[in-house]
Write a protein that holds these residues in place. Structure first.
Motif, PDB file in Angstrom:
ATOM      1  N   GLY A  82       0.819  -1.213   0.000  1.00 44.81           N
ATOM      2  CA  GLY A  82       0.000   0.000   0.000  1.00 44.81           C
ATOM      3  C   GLY A  82       0.848   1.257   0.000  1.00 44.81           C
ATOM      4  N   ALA A  98      -1.253  -1.262   4.519  1.00 46.55           N
ATOM      5  CA  ALA A  98      -2.419  -0.731   3.818  1.00 46.55           C
ATOM      6  C   ALA A  98      -3.016   0.505   4.460  1.00 46.55           C
ATOM      7  CB  ALA A  98      -3.488  -1.830   3.756  1.00 46.55           C
ATOM      8  N   VAL A  99      -2.525   0.942   5.625  1.00 45.68           N
ATOM      9  CA  VAL A  99      -3.247   1.961   6.371  1.00 45.68           C
ATOM     10  C   VAL A  99      -3.033   3.390   5.852  1.00 45.68           C
ATOM     11  CG1 VAL A  99      -3.711   2.869   8.661  1.00 45.68           C
ATOM     12  CG2 VAL A  99      -3.092   0.492   8.388  1.00 45.68           C
ATOM     13  N   ALA A 118      -5.104   4.798   2.528  1.00 38.82           N
ATOM     14  CA  ALA A 118      -6.335   4.045   2.240  1.00 38.82           C
ATOM     15  C   ALA A 118      -7.243   4.788   1.259  1.00 38.82           C
ATOM     16  CB  ALA A 118      -7.071   3.749   3.539  1.00 38.82           C
ATOM     17  N   ASN A 119      -7.355   6.114   1.399  1.00 38.46           N
ATOM     18  CA  ASN A 119      -8.213   6.893   0.502  1.00 38.46           C
ATOM     19  C   ASN A 119      -7.743   6.807  -0.947  1.00 38.46           C
ATOM     20  OD1 ASN A 119     -10.497   8.088   1.590  1.00 38.46           O
ATOM     21  ND2 ASN A 119      -9.218   9.466   2.839  1.00 38.46           N
ATOM     22  N   SER A 142      -8.320   3.423  -2.402  1.00 43.76           N
ATOM     23  CA  SER A 142      -9.720   3.268  -2.746  1.00 43.76           C
ATOM     24  C   SER A 142      -9.985   3.807  -4.169  1.00 43.76           C
ATOM     25  CB  SER A 142     -10.549   4.055  -1.726  1.00 43.76           C
ATOM     26  OG  SER A 142     -11.840   3.554  -1.668  1.00 43.76           O
ATOM     27  N   SER A 189     -14.211  -6.136   1.654  1.00 48.90           N
ATOM     28  CA  SER A 189     -12.800  -5.960   2.012  1.00 48.90           C
ATOM     29  C   SER A 189     -12.703  -6.128   3.526  1.00 48.90           C
ATOM     30  CB  SER A 189     -12.323  -4.549   1.655  1.00 48.90           C
ATOM     31  OG  SER A 189     -12.685  -4.247   0.325  1.00 48.90           O
ATOM     32  N   PHE A 217      -9.806  -5.265   6.872  1.00 46.92           N
ATOM     33  CA  PHE A 217      -8.492  -4.929   7.424  1.00 46.92           C
ATOM     34  C   PHE A 217      -8.202  -5.912   8.551  1.00 46.92           C
ATOM     35  CE2 PHE A 217      -9.658  -0.762   5.707  1.00 46.92           C
ATOM     36  CZ  PHE A 217      -8.464  -0.338   5.134  1.00 46.92           C
ATOM     37  N   LEU A 254     -12.737   2.359   2.232  1.00 43.39           N
ATOM     38  CA  LEU A 254     -11.460   2.028   2.893  1.00 43.39           C
ATOM     39  C   LEU A 254     -10.952   3.176   3.769  1.00 43.39           C
ATOM     40  CD1 LEU A 254      -9.525   0.191   0.000  1.00 43.39           C
ATOM     41  CD2 LEU A 254     -10.851  -0.820   1.868  1.00 43.39           C
ATOM     42  N   GLY A 255     -10.891   4.387   3.186  1.00 47.88           N
ATOM     43  CA  GLY A 255     -10.366   5.549   3.918  1.00 47.88           C
ATOM     44  C   GLY A 255     -11.217   5.872   5.127  1.00 47.88           C
ATOM     45  N   VAL A 270     -10.720   3.356   7.982  1.00 53.73           N
ATOM     46  CA  VAL A 270      -9.432   3.556   8.669  1.00 53.73           C
ATOM     47  C   VAL A 270      -9.568   4.692   9.674  1.00 53.73           C
ATOM     48  CG1 VAL A 270      -7.067   4.402   8.362  1.00 53.73           C
ATOM     49  CG2 VAL A 270      -7.943   2.572   6.908  1.00 53.73           C
ATOM     50  N   LEU A 323      -4.748  -5.614   4.278  1.00 52.94           N
ATOM     51  CA  LEU A 323      -6.092  -5.441   3.725  1.00 52.94           C
ATOM     52  C   LEU A 323      -6.335  -6.537   2.697  1.00 52.94           C
ATOM     53  CD1 LEU A 323      -8.673  -3.726   3.044  1.00 52.94           C
ATOM     54  CD2 LEU A 323      -7.210  -2.379   1.514  1.00 52.94           C
TER      55      LEU A 323
END
Ligand SMILES: C[C@@]1(CC(=O)O)C2=NC(=C\c3[nH]c(c(CCC(=O)O)c3CC(=O)O)Cc3[nH]c(c(CC(=O)O)c3CCC(=O)O)/C=C3\N/C(=C\2)[C@@H](CCC(=O)O)[C@]3(C)CC(=O)O)/[C@H]1CCC(=O)O
Ligand SMILES: NC(=O)c1ccc[n+]([C@@H]2O[C@H](COP(=O)([O-])OP(=O)(O)OC[C@H]3O[C@@H](n4cnc5c(N)ncnc54)[C@H](O)[C@@H]3O)[C@@H](O)[C@H]2O)c1
Length: 492
Positions: free
Chosen positions: A399, A423-424, A427-428, A431, A445, A447, A466-467, A470, A481
């Motif tokens: 990520g 992946a953190v 995240a946006n 996405s 999905s 996490f 995703l965003g 998080v 993820l």
């Protein structure tokens, strides 16, 4: 009692025994062809031979054996009565029937077993036609009816024996010895015999032939539970032991300086390989990534240094320099250095770069793989990354990517599970990128934060959220993820 219950006695035979003549005094009278054959057979049975025969009557082979000191005592004259003193067995092979008879009578008076070649009445025992292969001896007797036929039958038998039978007997002999050494008590005799019989029955001769010290040691570990494993299991275990021992030796020889790149796995000490655990125990210095949790070091006694930077994103060239200097200094002092990384060193661990660096400096780098969270995190979240009808391929990406750019993503395919490590942080952006590549907004999905550690959290999301997830759930790294239809494979 009925007569059918017991075998009929077929009289007129010989009592066939294997006579142990090791260090027994065997007198051989004569020096021709037959005496020579008696000498050879007696030598093969480790007898102490006294040979009586004038030098002129000796066959060349006997002269040679006297010269080689294989004959315990050679008496250079014709037989005299005193020669029987201290003798345990007499073999006569001379061309003088009268003298032969006299010798036979004297032996019988003194209770010395005697054989006069080719004179059955003067034989307390006969010689047999014999086939010898290592520890195997097969002897054929026709009880004087047809010596030549005995040799023909012997040859026929020998021709039809399975190949490698001597090797099988040797293997079994070694194994029996080991069993008796390991469990010598009289009360274990039944267990010993039963186990040995089962090995002999269940393994083929070819397999028994392969028994050597190493395999026997492995096989002995099954004796305690009275198990009879097949040979492939024994081979596999023996090979593994060899590899472990080689590694241990390598690790022990810390004089030379060794560097081993080790994958610590996802964080649970029990998910490290046995090899990795052993390597940690025998290290002089461990240079570890900060992400490796303390539980991994609970049994370690040597010095541990943590890499200055936490993970890839804030790793500076300086922090990498520091790691390399630590390692090189210790190596030059002859130490065993472990470079420890989370997950697997070669999967987004930059293990390849470090290996190339140390190799370039003239060090032979060993690598011990670890379980990557790319595969263990999905399991923790109950996601089979491949699942018939839902996913037949897995894509593993980071990520983070280099210089803030995501790796080039392929177009969405419904049969693919996508696993994103680290992946953190973005995240946006991730996405958006996924939606761009045609990933459906609602594609399930999940996490997995701190996978395989006590503080593990499983947090569901979809590609479009995703965003948001998080942020709302305060997802922190390390997190993996997983995206794709397989995410719900076990929940629907
Ligand atoms: C197996 C062998 C072991 C060894 O000696 O090591 C052996 N004889 C061998 C060969 C052999 N001997 C003879 C021939 C010529 C052909 C033939 O007659 O068949 C051949 C064949 C050849 O030379 O190829 C002549 C012969 N042998 C005996 C007599 C007297 C008689 O029968 O009354 C006569 C007649 C004399 C005559 O007529 O004047 C007697 C005996 N010979 C024995 C053993 C005992 C019985 C074993 C049994 O029957 O099972 C016994 C009783 C006493 C003893 O000697 O211990 C050895 C094979 C070696 C190998 O190949 O490894
Ligand atoms: N040669 C064979 O193939 C053969 C086969 C079957 C039977 N036989 C019989 O076996 C016997 C031995 O035959 P061989 O061919 O081995 O030997 P041989 O007949 O060639 O020679 C006899 C040997 O006995 C020695 N000898 C004679 N009298 C002796 C004594 N009193 N003390 C010590 N040594 C003495 C001689 O020096 C000589 O070495 C004979 O009775 C023979 O008939 C021989």
């Amino acid at each position: 009692m009925s007569s059918e219950e017991y075998p009929i006695i077929r009289s007129g035979g010989s009592l066939l025994l294997a006579w142990r003549t090791k260090n027994k005094n065997v007198l051989i009278v004569g020096g021709g062809e037959v005496a020579t054959s008696r000498v050879i057979k007696s030598l093969e049975a480790d007898a102490l031979i006294t040979l009586v025969c004038p030098e002129k009557g000796l066959k060349d082979e006997l002269k040679y054996r006297i010269q080689q000191k294989q004959i315990h005592k050679w008496i250079n004259r014709e037989f005299e009565n005193s020669d029987l003193e201290g003798i345990d067995m007499t073999l006569v092979a001379i061309d003088d029937p009268i003298r032969s008879k006299e010798i036979c009578v004297m032996c019988r008076e003194r209770k010395i077993p005697v054989n006069v070649a080719d004179v059955p009445l003067m034989c307390d025992f006969y010689f047999m036609a014999e086939h010898r292969d290592g520890p195997l001896q097969i002897a054929v007797s026709t009880n004087g009816q047809g010596p030549k036929l005995a040799t023909i039958i012997r040859d026929r038998l020998a021709e039809n024996l399975p190949k490698g039978i001597a090797g099988a007997i040797k293997g079994v002999g070694l194994l029996r010895q080991k069993v008796r050494e390991t469990d010598p008590s009289h009360t274990s005799s039944k267990k010993r015999m039963n186990w040995m019989s089962r090995i002999c029955q269940q393994w083929t001769l070819e397999e028994l032939q392969q028994l050597d010290e190493e395999k026997i040691t492995t096989l002995m570990s099954f004796y305690e539970n009275d198990d009879v494993p097949n040979i492939s299991l024994i081979k596999e275990r023996t090979l593994q032991k060899d590899r472990d021992e080689t590694l241990e030796k390598q690790i022990d020889s810390n004089k030379k300086g060794r560097i081993i790149l080790v994958g610590a796995g996802p964080g649970d000490p029990e998910l490290m390989t046995v090899k990795a655990t052993k390597a940690l125990m025998s290290a002089d210095l461990i240079v570890s990534d900060r992400l490796v949790p303390p539980a991994i070091f609970s049994n370690v006694t040597c010095e541990i240094r943590l890499a200055p930077a936490k993970s890839g994103e804030d790793k500076t060239p300086e922090s990498q320099d520091q790691i390399q200097t630590w390692c090189l200094d210790a190596l030059n002092e002859g130490k065993t250095v472990i470079r420890l990384k989370v997950g697997d060193p070669f999967l987004f661990g930059r293990g390849g770069e470090e290996l190339a660096y140390f190799r370039d400096k003239g060090w032979n780098v060993e690598v011990i793989p670890g379980i990557s969270s790319a595969l263990s995190a999905p399991m923790a979240a109950d996601v089979p990354v491949t699942h018939r009808g839902l996913s037949d391929q897995v894509l593993i990406i980071t990520g983070q990517g280099t210089k803030g750019r995501f790796p080039e993503l392929p177009k969405y395919h419904e049969m693919r599970t996508t696993v994103v490590l680290m992946a953190v942080g973005k995240a946006n952006e991730l996405s958006k990128e996924l939606l761009d590549k045609g990933y459906p907004e609602n594609l399930p999905s999940v996490f997995v934060e701190n996978s395989n550690r006590p503080e593990e959290r499983i947090i569901p999301a979809t590609v479009s959220t995703l965003g948001e997830v998080v942020e709302k759930q305060q997802v922190v790294s390390p997190a993996t993820l997983i995206i794709g239809r397989s995410v719900n494979a076990l929940t629907i």
